[in-house]
Design a protein around this motif. Structure first.
Motif, short mmCIF file in Angstrom:
data_model
loop_
_atom_site.label_atom_id
_atom_site.label_comp_id
_atom_site.label_asym_id
_atom_site.label_seq_id
_atom_site.Cartn_x
_atom_site.Cartn_y
_atom_site.Cartn_z
N GLN A 157 1.59 40.73 29.75
CA GLN A 157 1.07 40.56 28.39
C GLN A 157 1.38 41.80 27.56
O GLN A 157 1.90 42.80 28.06
CB GLN A 157 -0.43 40.22 28.39
N CYS A 158 1.07 41.73 26.28
CA CYS A 158 1.31 42.86 25.39
C CYS A 158 0.06 43.09 24.54
O CYS A 158 -0.77 42.21 24.40
CB CYS A 158 2.52 42.62 24.50
N GLY A 159 -0.04 44.30 24.00
CA GLY A 159 -1.16 44.62 23.13
C GLY A 159 -0.81 45.83 22.30
O GLY A 159 -0.15 46.75 22.77
N SER B 117 1.78 34.52 28.63
CA SER B 117 0.56 33.92 28.09
C SER B 117 0.52 34.10 26.59
O SER B 117 1.54 34.28 25.94
CB SER B 117 -0.66 34.58 28.74
N GLU B 118 -0.72 34.12 26.06
CA GLU B 118 -0.99 34.48 24.66
C GLU B 118 -0.56 33.38 23.69
O GLU B 118 0.45 33.50 22.98
CB GLU B 118 -0.35 35.84 24.35
N ASN B 119 -1.37 32.33 23.64
CA ASN B 119 -1.05 31.12 22.85
C ASN B 119 -0.58 31.42 21.42
O ASN B 119 0.43 30.86 20.98
CB ASN B 119 -2.28 30.22 22.74
N PRO C 207 -5.90 32.95 25.16
CA PRO C 207 -5.87 33.68 23.89
C PRO C 207 -5.09 34.98 24.07
O PRO C 207 -4.86 35.42 25.20
CB PRO C 207 -7.35 33.98 23.62
N ALA C 208 -4.70 35.60 22.95
CA ALA C 208 -3.90 36.82 23.04
C ALA C 208 -4.76 38.07 23.25
O ALA C 208 -4.24 39.13 23.60
CB ALA C 208 -3.06 36.99 21.78
N SER C 209 -6.08 37.97 23.05
CA SER C 209 -6.98 39.11 23.29
C SER C 209 -6.65 39.74 24.64
O SER C 209 -6.61 39.06 25.67
CB SER C 209 -8.43 38.61 23.31
N ASP C 210 -6.42 41.05 24.64
CA ASP C 210 -5.97 41.72 25.87
C ASP C 210 -6.91 41.45 27.04
O ASP C 210 -6.47 41.18 28.16
CB ASP C 210 -5.89 43.24 25.65
N PHE C 211 -8.22 41.52 26.77
CA PHE C 211 -9.20 41.44 27.86
C PHE C 211 -9.35 40.01 28.35
O PHE C 211 -9.46 39.75 29.54
CB PHE C 211 -10.53 42.01 27.38
#
Ligand code: CA
Length: 518
Positions: A282-284, A315-317, A411-415
């Motif tokens: 993932q990214c943030g 991930s990260e819709n 969701p894209a939220s990192d946590f």
């Protein structure tokens, strides 16, 4: 990608031949009047990682990056000028009802044989990269007591069990005060169920419950392999059953934990094929370089993982939604394409219920980093997925059961993304960042990749990989992909530690609860 050797001369990167914007590379940006190698002259100062127009763009004209339309010009944009959010109208997301499905039949990559790592084999056949005791909780009420116990265990017991890496409380804010029978409650409940079965937890069942909460321990331990043949009192402790107060609770839980440490301490790493890796990407804190350096490097490494027979997930819709037309053709089958569309559609409707859409994703930091909108961010984000066929899709909280490249809907939220990837079964996590974040998890090693050398140099003890070396020409994308692939094997084996792991920087588990709170 074109690399220009003079470090101080104005430079930009154009990723796709049809792009009419480039991304400024210079650390200090480019000053007004700065002349690029091809004769283009900056009409104003343009900061690093922001976009310069490579040609005149008429009002209403397409602004193209990654070969995709990232916006329409709200006013005429002159060649050499700074392309900002203010001059762009965002395109509509691709419609979901007429997408090409499984149309790209990519030739399978040459299998990568002989790559291994040292891991811990579990009773269910999965492999852990760490030997951790995870203590499941049913409700936030128990967390104060459990945190006290875990702190004592780390201090008093762990030194006696040197083969155990850690004891981790699987704490969360769910479990009570929630509409537990609402249809969407299935998401947080199956997330907790599957996290308790993460490969890094060695198949040891232990649940701490309060007693009166809505989420019952039996929903998390249903007699599968984890608790098969065990009596409930062997894996469950309810604080309300304690007849001797706090001290009694602590003593009881310490005893249950120590019995498990004795089992875990007997485990040893063994050589296993690289196909046992389950990598969550993932990214943030992304910037405009995320899609040029770090994310494409992860894409190269993801293709290597797939060739090695491993599992790798993206991930990260909201960061996939605007690129969905590029992903459904890569689905391995029409069914997989339909599953991708189903997850996008579910999330569109979820956002609509909150009167928002995917454009709510981009942050002030993203914009400062040169990402004008979610379309541009998404094109960079999906670069993580490489070029392999998409083998499967799991809904939020579900466990991946298969190899290859998977889409794990989150969701894209990192946590929240990290939490759901833990539920999906990841045993290694990789995270790209342009703006910088000290993000880490206690359950799996988290490898952090900087998109820019400047960030890697400012945070040498927080960043594991400097993908900015791709910009400076010190490494090719291909070399960086192989470097990351090798790092996966080294960190999975425990030969190396990721920065966040060494510093014990751990973010909380954050459950995705789309259901109502009561
Ligand atoms: Ca994220």
């Amino acid at each position: 990608m074109q690399l220009i050797p003079h470090q101080d001369s104005p430079r930009y990167i154009r990723l796709h031949p049809s792009d009419n914007v480039g991304v400024v590379v210079n650390d200090q940006g480019v000053a007004a009047g700065g002349r690029f190698d091809d004769g283009l002259t900056a009409t104003c100062g343009i900061p690093q990682s922001h976009k310069v127009a490579l040609q005149d763009i008429a009002e209403g004209g397409e602004v193209v990056r990654y070969g995709e339309v990232i916006g329409y010009a709200l006013e005429p944009i002159a060649a050499g000028s700074w392309v900002t959010e203010q001059v762009l109208r965002m395109p509509e997301p691709p419609l979901l009802d007429n997408l090409p499905k499984a149309t790209i039949k990519a030739a399978p990559g040459e299998p990568l044989e002989g790559y291994t790592f040292e891991g811990f084999r579990n009773p269910d056949g999965s492999v852990g990269t760490r030997n951790i005791l995870g203590v499941t909780t049913t409700v936030q009420c128990v967390v104060g007591v459990l945190d006290h116990v875990v702190e004592r265990v780390r201090r008093e017991l762990l030194p006696r069990y040197p083969n155990v890496d850690d004891v981790v409380a699987l704490s969360h804010s769910y479990g009570c005060g929630v509409a537990i029978n609402a249809p969407d409650a299935v998401v947080p409940i199956r997330t907790l169920y599957n996290i308790s079965r993460n490969p890094n937890f060695a198949g040891q069942a232990l649940v701490i419950s309060l007693g009166c909460e809505k989420l019952q321990a039996s929903q998390l331990m249903d007699g599968d392999l984890l608790t098969n043949g065990m009596d409930e009192e062997d894996w469950l402790f309810r604080l309300q059953d304690s007849g001797s107060g706090f001290a009694g609770m602590v003593e009881q839980i310490m005893g249950m934990i120590e019995a498990r440490l004795q089992v875990l301490d007997l485990r040893r790493r063994e050589t296993v094929p690289a196909s046992e890796l389950v990598v969550g990407m993932q990214c943030g804190g992304s910037d405009a370089f995320s899609g040029i350096t770090a994310n494409p490097a992860l894409g190269v490494a993801a293709d290597l993982l797939v060739r090695a027979g491993a599992t790798v997930m993206f991930s990260e819709n909201t960061e996939v939604r605007d690129g969905i037309h590029l992903l459904t053709p890569r689905a391995a089958s029409v069914e997989v394409a339909d599953a991708l569309i189903r997850e996008m559609d579910w999330y569109d409707r979820y956002l609509q219920r909150g009167m928002a859409d995917r454009s709510a994703n981009t942050t002030p930091g993203n914009k400062k980093g040169g990402l004008n909108n979610i379309v541009e961010k998404a094109m960079g984000s999906i670069a993580k997925s490489g070029n392999s066929p998409i083998a499967g899709v799991v809904a939020p909280g579900e466990r991946i059961r298969g190899k290859g490249l998977w889409f794990c809907a989150t969701p894209a939220s990192d946590f929240i993304c990290g939490t759901l990837q833990l539920a999906a079964g990841m045993n290694l996590h990789i995270f790209t960042t342009g703006r910088g974040t000290p993000y880490g998890l206690s359950m799996v090693p988290v490898i952090k990749v900087a998109t820019r050398t400047q960030l890697a140099e400012r945070w040498p003890d927080l960043i594991d990989v400097d993908a900015g070396q791709i910009l400076s020409g010190r490494m090719t994308l291909e070399q960086m992909g192989w470097h990351i692939f090798q790092l996966y094997l080294d960190i999975a084996s425990g030969r190396k530690q990721a920065c966040a792991e060494r510093l014990r920087l751990h973010n909380d588990l954050v459950l995705f609860n789309p259901a109502p709170v009561t």
